[in-house]
Design an enzyme around this catalytic site. Structure first.
Site, PDB file in Angstrom:
ATOM      1  N   LYS A  10       0.806  -1.186   0.000  1.00 17.41           N
ATOM      2  CA  LYS A  10       0.000   0.000   0.000  1.00 17.41           C
ATOM      3  C   LYS A  10       0.856   1.260   0.000  1.00 17.41           C
ATOM      4  CE  LYS A  10      -3.875  -1.722   2.813  1.00 17.41           C
ATOM      5  NZ  LYS A  10      -4.600  -1.462   4.093  1.00 17.41           N
ATOM      6  N   GLU A  13       8.591   1.531  -4.864  1.00 15.00           N
ATOM      7  CA  GLU A  13       8.379   0.983  -3.526  1.00 15.00           C
ATOM      8  C   GLU A  13       8.560   2.078  -2.495  1.00 15.00           C
ATOM      9  OE1 GLU A  13       7.101  -0.987  -1.410  1.00 15.00           O
ATOM     10  OE2 GLU A  13       8.281  -2.844  -1.537  1.00 15.00           O
ATOM     11  N   ILE A  73       9.430   1.559   0.936  1.00 19.06           N
ATOM     12  CA  ILE A  73      10.572   1.285   1.817  1.00 19.06           C
ATOM     13  C   ILE A  73      11.066  -0.131   1.600  1.00 19.06           C
ATOM     14  CG2 ILE A  73       9.040   0.614   3.728  1.00 19.06           C
ATOM     15  CD1 ILE A  73      11.175   1.825   5.628  1.00 19.06           C
ATOM     16  N   ASP A  94      13.315  -2.972   3.436  1.00 17.69           N
ATOM     17  CA  ASP A  94      13.905  -3.342   4.728  1.00 17.69           C
ATOM     18  C   ASP A  94      15.031  -4.335   4.482  1.00 17.69           C
ATOM     19  OD1 ASP A  94      14.438  -4.108   7.349  1.00 17.69           O
ATOM     20  OD2 ASP A  94      12.354  -3.920   7.959  1.00 17.69           O
ATOM     21  N   GLY A 110      15.042  -6.413   1.907  1.00 15.84           N
ATOM     22  CA  GLY A 110      15.195  -6.517   0.458  1.00 15.84           C
ATOM     23  C   GLY A 110      14.920  -7.904  -0.094  1.00 15.84           C
TER      24      GLY A 110
END
Length: 211
Positions: free
Chosen positions: A71, A137, A139, A141, A143
């Protein structure tokens, strides 16, 4: 200590304290849950403008498909695309066509991420064949999920794939994946704001550090 800007990203050090809440218009019912304003809204917008310039320069006049990860990515996508369009308007009389699609990534097994990623929100990804793809994207984190997504995308034989992430966490559990366009590299702290929510709360324009 202020953020240190590099050629690839703006890096916030581990001891970066952010800004006190009293300096900004933060809704009062959120104040007890927040530690600081990590990145003010204006700085976020300025950084996105620079990312937009970089994306436009790399793509040139070629059409592309923007693939937004929901989201949290929707607001970054909207601001990034608007600034990309501005770059094209200033540099040429001709616009560059692009398409926008939205996906959600689901990685689960007993509430634990396994790397078994399911792509939701589109009826297949074959439409990306021979296209320049810009994955957007909010974020990254560890990956790990993004790495699996990129493997899925490569099977569709796109012309190119680039990843833009507004935030990248600096964490010991990182897979080593580095997006092509990074807004801010941040310490391993829980953040909210700018469409990054916590149970649907904290829809603020700035990036906030959640206690």
């Amino acid at each position: 200590m202020v953020p240190v800007q590099t050629s690839a990203k703006v890096e916030l050090s581990d001891d970066y304290k952010g800004y006190e809440l009293e300096y900004f218009c933060v809704p009062r019912h959120y104040e007890d849950s927040l530690e600081c304003v990590l990145i003010p809204s204006g700085l976020i917008q300025d950084r996105i403008e620079r990312l937009a310039r970089d994306v436009a320069a790399d793509l040139g006049r070629e059409p592309f498909a923007a693939l937004c990860v929901l989201k949290g990515g929707y607001k970054f996508l909207a601001d990034l695309l608007e600034k990309i369009k501005q770059c094209y308007r200033f540099s040429s009389e001709n616009s560059v066509p692009f398409s926008v699609d939205f996906i959600r990534l689901q990685s689960y097994k007993d509430d634990h991420s396994t790397g078994d990623v399911k792509v939701l929100g589109v009826d297949g990804l074959s439409f990306l064949q021979n296209k320049n793809v810009l994955v957007v994207e909010d974020i990254i984190d560890t990956g790990k999920t993004m790495k699996v997504l990129l493997e899925i995308l490569e099977k569709q034989k796109p012309k190119s794939v680039k990843v833009a992430s507004l935030f990248v966490k600096r964490t010991s559990s990182s897979s080593g994946l580095r997006p092509d366009y990074v807004g801010f590299e941040i310490p391993d702290r829980f953040i909210v704001g700018y469409a990054l929510d916590y149970n649907e709360y904290f829809p603020c324009e700035s990036c906030l550090c959640h206690q």
